[in-house]
Structure formats: C-alpha cells, structure tokens
Scaffold this active site. Structure first.
Site, PDB file in Angstrom:
ATOM      1  N   GLN A  67       0.753  -1.053  -0.129  1.00 42.93           N
ATOM      2  CA  GLN A  67      -0.028   0.113   0.120  1.00 42.93           C
ATOM      3  C   GLN A  67       0.855   1.209   0.045  1.00 42.93           C
ATOM      4  O   GLN A  67       1.965   1.276   0.296  1.00 42.93           O
ATOM      5  CB  GLN A  67      -0.853  -0.134   1.260  1.00 42.93           C
ATOM      6  CG  GLN A  67      -2.209  -1.088   1.175  1.00 42.93           C
ATOM      7  CD  GLN A  67      -2.993  -1.024   2.201  1.00 42.93           C
ATOM      8  OE1 GLN A  67      -3.163  -1.618   3.187  1.00 42.93           O
ATOM      9  NE2 GLN A  67      -3.927   0.018   1.896  1.00 42.93           N
ATOM     10  N   HIS A  68       0.213   2.395  -0.484  1.00 46.11           N
ATOM     11  CA  HIS A  68       0.484   3.728  -0.144  1.00 46.11           C
ATOM     12  C   HIS A  68       1.693   4.360  -1.158  1.00 46.11           C
ATOM     13  O   HIS A  68       2.042   5.354  -1.116  1.00 46.11           O
ATOM     14  CB  HIS A  68       1.310   3.695   1.141  1.00 46.11           C
ATOM     15  CG  HIS A  68       0.717   3.146   2.438  1.00 46.11           C
ATOM     16  ND1 HIS A  68      -0.663   3.444   2.681  1.00 46.11           N
ATOM     17  CD2 HIS A  68       0.849   2.518   3.269  1.00 46.11           C
ATOM     18  CE1 HIS A  68      -1.020   2.965   3.513  1.00 46.11           C
ATOM     19  NE2 HIS A  68      -0.266   2.147   4.246  1.00 46.11           N
ATOM     20  N   ASP A 125      -2.644  -5.186   0.637  1.00 45.54           N
ATOM     21  CA  ASP A 125      -2.206  -6.476   0.935  1.00 45.54           C
ATOM     22  C   ASP A 125      -3.077  -7.026   2.280  1.00 45.54           C
ATOM     23  O   ASP A 125      -3.319  -8.407   2.263  1.00 45.54           O
ATOM     24  CB  ASP A 125      -0.950  -6.465   1.166  1.00 45.54           C
ATOM     25  CG  ASP A 125      -0.081  -5.489   2.116  1.00 45.54           C
ATOM     26  OD1 ASP A 125      -0.934  -4.841   2.510  1.00 45.54           O
ATOM     27  OD2 ASP A 125       1.153  -5.369   2.188  1.00 45.54           O
TER      28      ASP A 125
END
Length: 491
Positions: A81-82, A239
């Site tokens: 992520q991110h 995830d």
C-alpha cells in the site's frame, strides 16, 4: 473447470497463485523485486520492475499448469500500500515510485495537518510519511517539474492493472491508505486532494474490491496465450485486506493477528472506526459495506530473528525457542527475566514514534540467550497488547481471531500471545497463501460466484486460550515495559 488468478505486488517479490473453482491450489510462482535506497530515508522502486516481475510470474504459472491456465476465468490484484506512482498524460512513469517505507516526508505530514484543520476527521487517519499524500507534497516542493507533469497518481497494484487493461482504476481498501479518500463515504475528498495541489481528475476511478474493475486487454491476453478471451479483473485490495479475505475475515468482529516481520491486529467492522491520535489505521475493507481497523507493531518476528543472530543461535530459531520454553517453565526464572522494550525500528501503534528505541532492563550475570529471547517474545506480545487496547478503545476489538504469519508456527509464542493479550487465537491448518490467495477469491466473486461460497474460513490446526493464572505476572511486567518507554521519552 475454471481457474482464477491472484497476483500480489509485494515489496520484495511479486507472488501469483492459480486456484481452481473449489479454491484448490493449482500452481504458484514468484519473481523477486529490489528496493532502491539512493539517499537516507528514501525507499523507491521502478514501476516497470513490477510489470516485468508480473510477466515472469505469469509465464511460470502458465508453464506449470497449461490446461488450467487456458480455463482462466478471473484475475484479482493485491499489493503493497501507499506507494506514489506518478504518470504523465501518456501513462509513462515520471520517476521511481516512493514506497510505503520511505521516510522523507515528515515535514510534509505536519504541513498537511496544519493546512486542513479537520484533516484527521476527513481521512479517519493521522498523517505519516508512509502514506501517499505527504509524498506528493514532497514532490511538489522538491521536484516541481515532475509534479507539474503528473496527470495520474496510482498505487502499485493499480499500475499493474493499468498495464494489464489500459484502465486507471483503484478500489476502496488501498485508496483509503492514500489519505485522500473520505473513508466513511468511500469516495475521493476534494479538500484532502487540494491540500496536496491535486484534483479528482488525477485520481483513478474507484470500485469495490469484489467488483469488476476492467478486463484484460486484447494485447496482453494474446501475450498470455488467452487470445479472444474477455477476462475480468476484480478491484482487489491492499495486502492486509486481501489477506483478510483469504482467511475468511469478512464479517464484523472477524479478525487476525499476523506475526510476520511486523505484527498486525486487524478487525473487520460494519461501520467506520477512527482513533487517529492513537495511530489506529482506519480503512475500507475490500468488500462493500465493510471497513476495518488495523494496528501495527513494527517489530515482531524480526525481533526474534535479531536476538537469535546476536546470541549466536543463527538459523536455529527452533532450538532457541525450545530453550526459551524450558526457561519459562520455571516460574522463578520467568519472574526475574529481563524486560524488553521492543522498538527496534521505532513504533507505530500506539506511539507513532519513529525515534523510539529498544532496550533491556533488569539484566543479571546469570541471564543467558534463552532469558534474552524470552524477554523479546514477551516484549513483542506486550506491544501487540498495546495494539489491541487501541482497537478496544475504538470499539473495534475482534470477537474471533486467527493467528497467521511465520511466527504462528511457534506454539509457545502463540500461547504467550494469548496470555498477554487475552485473545483466544486459532491457527489455521492450511498453508499460508496470503494476499495473493485473497486476491484470487475477490476475482472469483467478480466473476459471479457468491461471496458466501467463496469467503469460507479455513480449518483450524490449533487453538490457544488465555491462561488467567498468567495474567498478574504478565500485567506487572507489561507495566514495567511501558514505564521504560515513558522514561526514555523524558530522557
């Protein structure tokens, strides 16, 4: 018989699994990735490497199970992520992706909080360098020529979707980790975007994780030996959300404790929960009408590997654990073991303190490797108890909890975690397939299979209930650990 593909764009590798209509594992493959660290605090990857690794993993799957591959009915995507992946108007990456573990944007985090007075209310989360929004503020400040050309910002798995389909699409769980999504209303927030100099036109369309987001392009289908096939790609998920789908954590109260490099406690909710001042991650789930609360202890199984290395145990972690169990079976020795503050790489929940450090207290000459290792296992358990306390205070404590990750293989540690947290922990008997398996499940739902048929819970190998007799001693030692942190902060 149809098959379904799940792909997880991780940090160290791309993993892919091919499962059958009964969710049996047909084949799995992976391809490695590398992280670039050109400067202190920086962590980057070339988006092209994700696509190259994905192609490699797909080739291996197709070669391993050619007849099942020909029956592919859906694709699901998961990913780290991110990460900030910046594309120009032609869809070309403008610079390497700034990853989730990049720490350069601390100043920009403070600027965002100052610029939008109700930032945490809108985003349901506080700002952290790992999230996407402060990264874009950093780019605007330090690489203005790149920022000026940015036509689209994608997360890692969504860049792979773009390469697979030609479509700019994301989904709710991953998008919630950008700090630009109104988590409660599951839509982009114009005020949060404007704080970074962006508009919704630079954001992908968002769908639910179990919805069809796009279809495999004709060109890629032909490259993958699937000529003339219209194969749907599910929205997918971040995830952790995909891992939850993979173990059937889909209803309010379902949760898991993951004991990997870091430690995670994840709980599904039927409404948004928020406690940003205590570093609760409040995101949408990968399924419609559900959210999740997540807390993170940065050092978990990695702390065990660290103590094994410095005490000379090396790769014999199982041998060290056996010595720890013998040590802890003697109440007097356990009561006088060192206390460990487990912040080897800073801490996230509940402190949001990248400068927190680790320490032992109460060391004596008769303490050997097993005493130090016991203190490490216990310290990690106390850190996860702090994580659970945040979820309790947010009204999001799990009512059922699976234990997953590499650390779940230790029955002794599982019991210690149950005793320290008060959680009853169930360890699945199935192999650890993780986020890629959850992504494949989301693909099945997008292809028309009912969620209730897909998202079943795994069989349980072992269960661990809290031992109430252990609570007084563990409570006293946990209080000592917390006092160590407070003393260190004052110092």
């Amino acid at each position: 018989m149809t098959s379904h593909l799940g792909i997880d764009i991780g940090t160290s590798s791309v993993k892919a699994v091919l499962i059958g209509s009964r969710q049996n594992l047909i084949a799995e493959s992976s391809a490695p990735l590398e992280v670039d660290r050109p400067r202190p605090l920086w962590s980057e990857q070339d988006p092209e490497s994700w696509w190259t690794a994905t192609q490699s993993a797909i080739s291996a799957l197709a070669a391993a199970a050619p007849s099942e591959w020909d029956e592919l009915a859906s694709i699901g995507l998961s990913g780290q992520q991110h990460g900030a992946t910046l594309l120009d108007a032609a869809g070309k990456a403008l610079r390497p992706c700034i990853l989730w573990n990049d720490g350069r944007s601390g100043a920009e985090c403070r600027e965002l909080l100052d610029s939008v007075t109700d930032f945490t209310t809108r985003a349901c989360n506080t700002t952290m360098p790992g999230f996407t929004a402060p990264k874009l503020l950093w780019v605007a400040k330090h690489e203005p020529e790149v920022f000026a050309k940015t036509a689209m910002v994608l997360l890692p798995k969504d860049y792979v979707r773009f390469r697979m389909s030609g479509e700019y699409v994301s989904e709710m769980s991953d998008s919630a980790g950008t700090l630009w999504l109104n988590v409660a209303e599951r839509r982009w927030d114009a005020t949060l975007l404007a704080a970074c100099g962006l508009t919704e036109a630079q954001m992908p369309r968002v769908v639910e994780g179990s919805q069809v987001s796009a279809c495999l392009s004709a060109q890629v289908a032909a490259e993958w030996g699937l000529v003339g096939r219209k194969i749907p790609i599910a929205g997918g998920g971040g995830d952790n959300a995909c891992s939850a789908v993979g173990i059937g954590a889909t209803r309010a109260g379902d949760g898991f404790l993951s004991l990997g490099t870091s430690g995670v406690i994840f709980t599904v909710t039927d409404h948004p929960v928020a406690l940003p001042e205590r570093t609760l991650h409040a995101f949408c789930h990968a399924l419609p009408g559900r959210w999740h609360g997540m807390t993170v202890a940065l050092s978990a199984a990695s702390a065990l590997s660290w103590i094994a290395g410095i005490t000379g145990a090396g790769g014999d972690i199982q041998g060290l654990l056996a010595r720890v169990e013998r040590f802890a079976s003697e109440p007097e020795r356990r009561a006088h073991a060192p206390v460990f503050l487990p912040y080897l790489t800073g801490e996230r929940t509940p402190h949001n303190d990248p400068h927190a450090t680790a320490a032992f207290a109460g060391l004596c000459a008769d303490h050997g490797p097993e005493a130090l290792a016991y203190a490490v296992l216990e310290g990690v358990a106390f850190a996860l108890r702090d994580c659970l306390d945040v979820l309790v205070d947010a009204g999001a404590a799990p009512t059922s909890c699976l234990m997953v990750g590499g650390g779940s293989r230790s029955s002794y540690w599982a019991q210690l975690l149950a005793d320290a947290t008060g959680l009853a922990l169930d360890v699945p008997s199935s192999a650890e397939l993780g986020a890629a398996f959850g992504a494949a499940r989301l693909g099945m739902i997008a292809a028309g299979v009912r969620e209730q048929e897909v998202c079943v819970k795994p069989a349980i190998r072992a269960s661990f209930s809290p031992d109430r007799a252990a609570a007084p001693l563990l409570g006293e030692r946990a209080a000592r650990m917390r006092a160590m942190y407070r003393s260190d902060r004052r110092g």
